[in-house]
Design an enzyme around this catalytic site. Structure first.
Site, PDB file in Angstrom:
ATOM      1  N   HIS A 199       0.833  -1.207   0.000  1.00 56.12           N
ATOM      2  CA  HIS A 199       0.000   0.000   0.000  1.00 56.12           C
ATOM      3  C   HIS A 199       0.868   1.259   0.000  1.00 56.12           C
ATOM      4  O   HIS A 199       0.713   2.136  -0.859  1.00 56.12           O
ATOM      5  CB  HIS A 199      -0.903  -0.036   1.234  1.00 56.12           C
ATOM      6  CG  HIS A 199      -1.801   1.141   1.393  1.00 56.12           C
ATOM      7  ND1 HIS A 199      -3.145   1.108   1.091  1.00 56.12           N
ATOM      8  CD2 HIS A 199      -1.561   2.405   1.832  1.00 56.12           C
ATOM      9  CE1 HIS A 199      -3.689   2.281   1.334  1.00 56.12           C
ATOM     10  NE2 HIS A 199      -2.744   3.091   1.787  1.00 56.12           N
ATOM     11  N   GLU A 200       1.769   1.340   0.980  1.00 58.43           N
ATOM     12  CA  GLU A 200       2.594   2.546   1.090  1.00 58.43           C
ATOM     13  C   GLU A 200       3.564   2.673  -0.083  1.00 58.43           C
ATOM     14  O   GLU A 200       3.911   3.786  -0.494  1.00 58.43           O
ATOM     15  CB  GLU A 200       3.348   2.549   2.417  1.00 58.43           C
ATOM     16  CG  GLU A 200       2.456   2.540   3.655  1.00 58.43           C
ATOM     17  CD  GLU A 200       1.464   3.693   3.701  1.00 58.43           C
ATOM     18  OE1 GLU A 200       1.715   4.744   3.080  1.00 58.43           O
ATOM     19  OE2 GLU A 200       0.411   3.531   4.363  1.00 58.43           O
TER      20      GLU A 200
ATOM     21  N   HIS B 288       1.828   4.568  -2.756  1.00 61.30           N
ATOM     22  CA  HIS B 288       1.935   6.015  -2.516  1.00 61.30           C
ATOM     23  C   HIS B 288       3.299   6.538  -2.982  1.00 61.30           C
ATOM     24  O   HIS B 288       3.391   7.559  -3.669  1.00 61.30           O
ATOM     25  CB  HIS B 288       1.799   6.317  -1.022  1.00 61.30           C
ATOM     26  CG  HIS B 288       0.410   6.246  -0.494  1.00 61.30           C
ATOM     27  ND1 HIS B 288      -0.647   6.917  -1.044  1.00 61.30           N
ATOM     28  CD2 HIS B 288      -0.094   5.591   0.583  1.00 61.30           C
ATOM     29  CE1 HIS B 288      -1.735   6.682  -0.342  1.00 61.30           C
ATOM     30  NE2 HIS B 288      -1.433   5.874   0.652  1.00 61.30           N
TER      31      HIS B 288
ATOM     32  N   HIS C 193       3.795   6.577  -6.722  1.00 59.77           N
ATOM     33  CA  HIS C 193       2.967   7.652  -7.282  1.00 59.77           C
ATOM     34  C   HIS C 193       3.708   8.978  -7.121  1.00 59.77           C
ATOM     35  O   HIS C 193       3.812   9.781  -8.067  1.00 59.77           O
ATOM     36  CB  HIS C 193       1.619   7.686  -6.560  1.00 59.77           C
ATOM     37  CG  HIS C 193       0.595   8.566  -7.197  1.00 59.77           C
ATOM     38  ND1 HIS C 193      -0.700   8.679  -6.710  1.00 59.77           N
ATOM     39  CD2 HIS C 193       0.645   9.397  -8.282  1.00 59.77           C
ATOM     40  CE1 HIS C 193      -1.378   9.519  -7.468  1.00 59.77           C
ATOM     41  NE2 HIS C 193      -0.586   9.985  -8.416  1.00 59.77           N
TER      42      HIS C 193
END
Length: 601
Positions: A390-391, A394, A397
């Protein structure tokens, strides 16, 4: 880190598993040196006051402000990361407080700019927007012009900016109470052994197959919040009142309208999300009933909602195994994406394990000039592996935006912030489901998938409804005291999880532990982001290269367009309820799979 391992001091832990911040600043002394030069640079910016009348002056100011903002962001980010390492440390608290004060001072000092630009006649301003000199800042000015009706005069903006630190105090009170001061009684497991309860390990304890431990940890955790519920209520009421007061001063209809206007999101997107989730409440009730059946319980309590559906599957992963799982999961995104993930692991972008005083949870944080760092509290569970994926979403991105956009357009908005992270999570779980067909393991993985939907779509939408109602109460002049907030939260939990769930008294205090409530109207973006991510990850796995190309183009857009337009470029239109409905239909298909798999056990 095993469940029974006691948290250690940071200095006692292997630095190999701690992030390396030296690419940002060689040491704290280098940070101090750059901070010392900040004041003179701020004076150069304030010298523009009264001169912003033409394209040349405005272009010069925006260039200088962008450069200043990069430095300020570096200073703030570094101090924030250092503070997260040990929130008890006085030096870290002092450093963070200093840069926060400088940040507020800077925002107040340059608050003249937007009102001064917007005070120009509209015809003049539109001409400046189209001037070739403004090409690199055109979208910034177009967006500024859109907000003209809600921009105050220069003295008023400066006054409001001056109060920035004071208006942020409620969040600081809640953060410090949770991270540094809140202490919980030890929990007991079925064997009578004691377990430490912390903000970092609470959810892990709730995921234990030992119901005695879950119940004891649940009681201990919310006893801590109950003992401080008046402080939490006062802090949250202060944050809500600050938001509603600013909205009123800026001539918005509500604090929600103000929060959504910044990203140009129409309110119906928020309301449509809540309405869509309400339409799919029967699917959640069905999932709750399935949990009760599989766990063999006469009553399903709130401390049972995270329990593994297949207790005999005891899967633990080392951090090194987690790294490879993430690399395998993101392989459909191409070798260039995989290469960057390898780099993140190799260059220590990640602070891996919990330690005493460390901030709980997980986040990704970085600047235009730094690596996008990741804080996590890895405990070896599948959820911990999913958190890294998940991180990493981020961070990649951020990396792609930073390397494809100029600094003024590198920051993507919060509305799209959870898309890349959730795409990675979905790719991870889909990849694992393809490999694991044995019924018990498959049900274990489906449980994780269902939990992702529950936590990110249903729960975050429930949080969004809580926020919508709490802010509306304040705007009607109603008191946000503990009784009112507890009653509102309890009612929503009952609505979202249905009649099969026994609502213990402790449930009503859960709102106090949700830090995102201090960033008004943020949580709904998790749910819209997850719905978008479901559409994108399904397309990536189904279509391959065309969908991957669209997706990477989206990741590279930063803040160069409005978020709804960026998502349309990727292939998702959130102005309709279709993405949320489709996501929850996917939830129902996973639920079908879980029921079929259960029949095979």
């Amino acid at each position: 880190m095993p469940e029974t391992e006691v948290l250690r001091e940071r200095s006692e832990m292997d630095p190999q598993y701690q992030w390396d911040l030296t690419p940002m600043y060689r040491d704290d002394a280098a940070w101090e040196q750059e901070l010392a030069a900040l004041e003179s640079r701020l004076e150069q910016l304030t010298a523009f006051a009264g001169t912003l009348r033409d394209a040349a002056a405005i272009r010069a100011y925006l260039d200088a402000a962008t450069d200043f903002g990069r430095t300020l962001s570096n200073l703030y980010c570094y101090a924030s990361l250092r503070r997260s390492e040990d929130t008890r440390a006085e030096a870290g608290q002092r450093t963070y407080a200093r840069i926060t004060a400088h940040y507020v001072q800077a925002m107040a000092a340059i608050s003249f700019a937007e009102p001064e630009i917007l005070a120009l006649p509209e015809e003049t301003l539109r001409s400046i927007v189209q001037d070739p000199q403004m090409a690199e800042h055109r979208f910034t000015l177009e967006n500024l012009l859109r907000q003209k009706p809600h921009t105050l005069s220069a003295p008023e903006e400066k006054l409001l900016a001056t109060f920035g630190e004071a208006l942020g105090a409620p969040a600081e009170v809640a953060d410090n109470l949770q991270d540094a001061d809140l202490v919980f009684d030890p929990a007991q497991n079925a064997a009578g052994e004691t377990m430490e309860v912390t903000g970092s390990n609470y959810i892990m304890l709730q995921m234990s197959p030992d119901r005695t431990l879950r119940r004891s940890a649940f009681a201990s955790f919310y006893k801590g919040y109950r003992q401080h519920i008046n402080t939490f209520a006062a802090a949250y009421a202060g944050a809500v009142k600050a938001a509603t007061a600013e909205a009123s001063v800026r001539r918005y209809d509500s604090s929600r309208a103000m929060s959504m206007a910044g990203e140009n999101i129409p309110p119906q997107v928020y309301d449509s999300l809540i309405e869509a989730v309400h339409r799919h409440m029967p699917a959640m009730y069905r999932y709750v009933a399935l949990r009760k059946k599989i766990l063999g319980l006469d009553e399903l309590h709130y401390y049972d909602v995270y329990a593994p559906l297949v207790s005999e599957v005891k899967v633990r992963y080392t951090y090194e195994q987690a790294q490879q799982m993430v690399l395998d999961a993101v392989a459909p995104l191409g070798e260039d994406y995989v290469r960057m993930v390898r780099r993140a692991f190799a260059e220590r972008w990640i602070d891996v394990y919990p330690n005493k005083g460390k901030s709980g949870g997980a986040y990704s944080s970085g600047t235009y000039d730094s690596n996008p760092y990741i804080l996590t509290n890895f405990t070896g569970t599948l959820d911990s592996v999913s958190t890294i994926a998940h991180e990493m979403g981020h961070s990649l991105h951020t990396w792609l935006s930073n390397h494809h956009q100029p600094p003024q357009y590198a920051d993507y908005t919060l509305f799209v912030a959870e898309v890349a992270s959730t795409v990675n999570e979905n790719l991870l779980i889909e990849q694992l489901l393809q490999k694991k067909q044995e019924p018990a393991m498959r049900l274990y993985l489906l449980n994780q998938y269902l939990e992702n939907f529950k936590g990110t779509v249903y729960r975050q939408t429930m949080f969004a409804e809580f926020e919508r109602e709490a802010h509306a109460m304040a705007e009607r002049g109603e008191a946000l005291n503990p009784a009112a907030l507890n009653a509102l939260y309890r009612r929503l939990v009952q609505e979202y999880f249905g009649p099969e769930l026994v609502l213990d008294e402790e449930v009503q205090y859960e709102w106090a532990r949700i830090p995102h409530f201090y960033r008004p109207f943020y949580v709904y973006k998790y749910a819209t982001g997850y719905s978008t991510a479901v559409a994108l990850s399904e397309a990536i796995l189904r279509e391959g290269e065309p969908a991957v190309r669209r997706y990477k183009e989206f990741l590279s857009m930063g803040g160069s367009a409005y978020p709804l337009d960026e998502l349309r470029h990727a292939g998702v239109d959130l102005t309709t309820p279709a993405p949320v409905d489709a996501a929850l239909q996917k939830f129902e298909r996973i639920l079908d799979d879980a029921e079929r798999t259960l029949a095979r056990l």
